[in-house]
Design a protein around this motif. Structure first.
Motif, short mmCIF file in Angstrom:
data_model
loop_
_atom_site.label_atom_id
_atom_site.label_comp_id
_atom_site.label_asym_id
_atom_site.label_seq_id
_atom_site.Cartn_x
_atom_site.Cartn_y
_atom_site.Cartn_z
N VAL A 123 51.20 46.67 41.13
CA VAL A 123 51.75 45.36 41.48
C VAL A 123 52.15 44.60 40.23
CG1 VAL A 123 51.21 43.16 42.60
CG2 VAL A 123 50.35 45.30 43.56
N LEU A 124 51.29 44.61 39.24
CA LEU A 124 51.60 44.01 37.94
C LEU A 124 51.65 45.14 36.92
CD1 LEU A 124 49.28 40.84 37.90
CD2 LEU A 124 51.74 40.92 38.30
N THR A 125 52.78 45.29 36.27
CA THR A 125 52.91 46.33 35.27
C THR A 125 52.07 45.99 34.05
OG1 THR A 125 54.82 45.29 34.19
CG2 THR A 125 55.26 46.77 36.06
N SER A 126 51.90 46.98 33.21
CA SER A 126 51.13 46.75 31.98
C SER A 126 51.75 45.65 31.14
CB SER A 126 51.04 48.05 31.18
OG SER A 126 50.38 49.06 31.93
N GLU A 127 53.09 45.63 31.08
CA GLU A 127 53.76 44.59 30.30
C GLU A 127 53.52 43.20 30.89
OE1 GLU A 127 55.09 47.34 31.41
OE2 GLU A 127 55.41 48.50 29.57
N GLY A 156 44.57 37.52 42.69
CA GLY A 156 44.05 36.74 43.79
C GLY A 156 45.09 35.85 44.43
N LYS A 157 46.00 35.31 43.64
CA LYS A 157 47.04 34.44 44.20
C LYS A 157 48.00 35.21 45.10
CE LYS A 157 47.06 30.98 40.54
NZ LYS A 157 47.86 30.31 39.47
N MET A 158 48.11 36.52 44.90
CA MET A 158 49.01 37.34 45.72
C MET A 158 48.30 38.00 46.90
SD MET A 158 51.44 39.11 42.81
CE MET A 158 50.08 39.84 41.91
N VAL A 191 42.44 40.36 47.26
CA VAL A 191 41.11 39.77 47.14
C VAL A 191 40.09 40.77 46.62
CG1 VAL A 191 41.59 38.11 48.96
CG2 VAL A 191 40.57 40.32 49.55
N ASP A 192 40.37 42.06 46.71
CA ASP A 192 39.43 43.08 46.23
C ASP A 192 39.72 43.51 44.80
OD1 ASP A 192 38.09 43.10 48.63
OD2 ASP A 192 39.36 44.67 49.49
N ALA A 193 40.69 42.90 44.16
CA ALA A 193 41.07 43.31 42.81
C ALA A 193 39.88 43.20 41.87
CB ALA A 193 42.24 42.47 42.30
N GLN A 197 41.58 47.74 39.15
CA GLN A 197 41.58 48.34 40.49
C GLN A 197 42.16 47.30 41.44
OE1 GLN A 197 37.77 49.70 41.84
NE2 GLN A 197 38.48 50.09 43.92
N GLU A 198 43.38 47.52 41.88
CA GLU A 198 44.10 46.49 42.63
C GLU A 198 43.57 46.30 44.05
OE1 GLU A 198 48.12 47.81 42.35
OE2 GLU A 198 48.47 46.74 40.46
#
Length: 825
Positions: free
Chosen positions: A322-326, A357-359, A362-364, A386-387
């Motif tokens: 969901v969010l890349t390393s960059e 959490g904003k997206m 909730v288990d991230a 761990q997304e």
């Protein structure tokens, strides 16, 4: 003679003696009792073995030696039953087992009733054995006494002793209590204290005596630091709680606090990149043992920098993370090349977790790991992510509100059904609902927020908001002293959860408190009689009219105030509407009507005051636009953000005796300069404000003009920073008459010094009040103050300030001390 088959000569001789002498009662012969060699401490008691292993246990006997006795005897029936309940030997198969006996001895010892426990084994002629347990009773504690204690009372020391009268002596517990007493003394500087447990008379009298030899109390006369080459001593000194002996501090030597101080210094270094920092301390006592010098030895190590940030995803699907390393690296504030900070690394973890959490993830889970370079002082920050799955909000449930309407609670809930489940919005909802002061406890249990997906909606999760209602009615009786308005009393009733639509159906509903409540409205009835200022008012406020985004207020009352040259009386009525736009913007419109009587003028009063003597009517219609970025829950103690206010009021638009316009702007910024390891923030507050009446001074009565001084400009008397008028009796310069342009700029730094209760304030105030736009006659003052936070008295701190003018006018009147409640704006 031919030998009898199966017998040898010795057996024949023994048989003959048995016939001649006769057998004992019972027909059995016992050997001398011995201790089972398999239970010898040199052997393993859990392994079978020994000469009696597997023999039949014919009898188990219990003998007890009473306290003060010299012989073993049969126990009382109650004591024998207690002992036999612990014994497993002789039960069941009745075969002797060394491991079973070892368990018996262990259980008997754990009772704490016996000073010694042993067992004896006797062999019978038929090969069976008799087991005897010999128990020597432990003395019983009848009383616990302490002697030799002068600095600490026996009641205080007794809290460290867990031995109770009527229980057996337990030397382990008594020695532990002695060490606890020594710790209490060492915390207060008695480093040479010794405590001995005297059991000499315990068997005869039952008294356990703690003998205390206190020794001298050690005062810290000096604290030294060695090895702090990179960080100044004054900075390191600010991280410790131990103080040198002086006028305000005893300088008590407390080794436990010194250890905490050493750890605090080490954490301070490690948080600033010295990851290998180590700190220890040494106490050097004086020859008489009454004074000591403490030296903190600091090994700084090398300064580590961040080489790179690595984001590793453990469960990304085929579409990628969901969010890349960059993107992860761009989110966090810690960048390659920065000095590595453990605190900033923890903040980076929180930032990434909040982004997920904003997206709705909730288990991230985000974990950090420091990867140190073995050849250079460099660190790689590894973030393992761990997304989990993305969820939307299901049901938003509220429980615990027995009186308050659901709709009133939902006003502060920022999560909405079928939208991404924003965990940061859940936390914000808790803060907002808590700040309403309608509830003692507001929480969203993790088991409710993060629960199994709903079967009918596998992508949704429910949110449960648990609230505990508090008593929202407050009757206040008291008095206060304010440096601007003198001594005032207060009799007030406030109901923060009022509901004007919930009228009682009976007298029972009225007196039970279940009616006229639950709507979140605030009803205030207050009387403030005083020596210089009096105010009586009734008001009703609702933050959400008919559950909308619009709130309203209505109120009225009577007020009088005395000044040096005149007094005023005001009969007033006020009402207004407010509309919130998002979390930051609020627009408001207000109407006021006042009947003002200016009277009791002195002959020396100014011509401006005489010009507006008597009663005049004032009406005003105003509008205000306010923007705040102060975090929710920090209304009275901001640590960041800003507050901006723009206002305009037209006086006389709806009638009255005056016609003029008031314009105002106010901007306040809160900056966290420093935050210690306990989370206490040093906050800088910068404020600038300006007010202007374009029509000029002649069209504005004195009681509507601008003044500074007192609490609004520390270092100067109240209302003395303003233009002065002309005395009506002799034409000389008289008292201040106010101006139509006001400018103020100030800075204040608040530094916590005692937890969350006490803070020091250092401030500079500056500004002026003039007849027209300009910065002439500009004043500056500086000072220091104390902020005392007493939640029982006020959510805002009590302010005590000392200030002196730096730039002033010849006619100004100085004031060294001011005190009031310190509101953020």
């Amino acid at each position: 003679m031919r030998a009898v088959r199966g017998f040898d000569g010795m057996r024949v001789l023994a048989l003959a003696l048995w016939v001649l002498i006769g057998s004992p009662a019972g027909g059995q012969t016992l050997t001398d009792p011995v201790i089972d060699p398999s239970l010898d401490p040199l052997n393993n008691p859990l392994e079978p073995g020994g000469p009696y292993e597997g023999r039949f246990v014919a009898e188990v006997t219990v003998l007890v030696m009473p306290i003060g006795g010299r012989l073993f005897e049969a126990p009382t029936p109650a004591l024998e039953q207690l002992v036999r309940n612990q014994i497993r030997t002789g039960r069941g198969t009745r075969e002797y087992s060394a491991s079973v006996v070892a368990g018996d001895l262990s259980r008997l010892n754990r009772l704490g009733r016996f000073a010694s426990v042993r067992h004896l084994v006797s062999e019978r002629a038929d090969g069976s054995v008799q087991v005897t347990y010999e128990l020597r009773e432990q003395p019983i504690v009848r009383d616990v006494q302490i002697t030799g204690n002068r600095a600490l009372g026996s009641a205080r020391l007794g809290e460290a002793i867990e031995t109770l009268p009527g229980t057996p002596v337990d030397e382990f517990e008594l020695n532990r209590a002695a060490r606890a007493i020594e710790d209490l003394y060492r915390e207060r500087g008695f480093t040479l204290v010794e405590v001995r447990v005297n059991l000499e008379d315990v068997e005869e009298t039952g008294v356990v005596l703690f003998e205390v030899r206190e020794g001298p109390r050690v005062r810290i006369t000096e604290i030294r630091y060695e090895g702090n080459d990179s960080i100044p001593t004054r900075t390191v000194r600010g991280e410790i709680g131990t103080k040198e002996a002086g006028f305000f501090d005893r300088g008590t030597l407390d080794r436990r606090r010194l250890r905490e101080d050493a750890n605090a210094i080490a954490r301070y270094y490690q948080d600033r990149g010295y990851l290998d920092a180590r700190v220890d301390f040494l106490v050097q006592p004086s020859p008489d043992g009454r004074e000591g010098v403490v030296t903190f030895y600091i090994v700084e190590g090398e300064l580590y920098s961040l080489r790179r940030v690595i984001a590793r995803h453990t469960d990304a699907d085929t579409n990628g993370p969901v969010l890349t390393s960059e993107q992860v690296v761009g989110l966090i504030g810690l960048k390659p090349g920065d000095t590595f900070s453990a605190r900033r690394a923890d903040q980076a973890v929180r930032t990434v977790r909040e982004a997920y959490g904003k997206m709705g993830y909730v288990d991230a889970r985000v974990r950090r790991q420091e990867l140190r370079d073995t050849t250079s002082p460099a660190v790689d920050l590894l973030l393992t992510i761990q997304e989990g799955r993305r969820f939307r909000t299901g049901l938003v449930q509220i429980t615990g509100n027995k009186l308050t309407r659901h709709s009133e609670v939902r006003k502060g809930v920022k999560v909405k059904p079928d939208r991404p489940l924003d965990t940061t919005a859940v936390e914000q909802s808790e803060r907002i609902v808590t700040s309403s002061r309608l509830f003692d406890l507001v929480r969203t249990p993790p088991s409710a927020t993060v629960q199994a997906p709903r079967p009918e909606q596998p992508t949704h999760r429910d949110v449960l908001l648990e609230v505990t209602e508090t008593n929202t009615g407050l009757l206040s009786l008291g008095a206060s002293v304010n440096s601007d308005i003198g001594l005032t009393g207060q009799i007030s009733y406030e109901q923060r959860n009022f509901d004007i639509t919930d009228w009682p159906d009976s007298l029972g509903d009225l007196f039970s408190g279940r009616s006229l409540r639950g709507g979140g409205q605030t009803l205030t009835l207050a009387a403030r009689p005083g020596t210089e200022f009096q105010r009586y008012e009734l008001s009703l406020a609702d933050n959400s009219l008919r559950d909308s985004f619009v709130g309203g207020t209505v109120g009225g009352g009577f007020q009088t105030q005395s000044f040096d040259e005149f007094s005023t009386e005001r009969l007033f009525f006020e009402t207004g509407l407010r509309r919130r736009f998002g979390d930051r913007w609020v627009a408001a419109t207000d109407f006021r009507w006042q009947s003002v009587n200016q009277f009791d003028l002195e002959p020396s009063s100014t011509t401006d005051a005489f010009a507006f003597e008597g009663t005049n009517q004032i009406t005003g219609l105003g509008a205000t636009l306010r923007r705040t970025t102060v975090p929710p829950g920090e209304s009275f103690r901001p640590t960041g953000g800003s507050i901006t206010r723009l206002s305009v009021e037209q006086v006389g638009i709806l009638g009255g005796d005056f016609d003029f316009t008031k314009l105002g702007v106010d901007h306040t910024v809160f900056l966290t300069v420093r935050e210690d390891f306990d989370g206490r923030a040093t906050v800088l507050r910068l404020r600038t404000s300006a007010d202007w009446i374009p029509q000029g001074q002649d069209d504005v009565p004195t009681y509507e003009r601008y003044f500074l001084g007192g609490r609004s400009f520390r270092g100067f008397e109240q209302r003395t920073v303003a233009p002065r008028g002309v005395r009506a009796d002799n034409g000389e310069i008289g008292d201040t008459v106010g101006g139509t342009f006001l400018f103020f700029a100030g800075a204040e730094l608040q530094q916590p010094v005692a937890g969350d209760t006490l803070a020091l304030a250092f401030f500079v105030d500056s500004g002026t009040v003039t007849r027209k736009i300009g910065l002439s006659e500009y004043r500056v003052s500086a000072g220091v103050g104390i902020r005392l936070y007493v939640p029982q008295l006020s959510p805002a701190p009590l302010a005590f300030d000392f200030a002196v003018p730096i730039a002033s006018e010849d006619v100004d009147e100085d004031r060294l001390f001011t005190f009031a409640i310190d509101l953020p704006i």
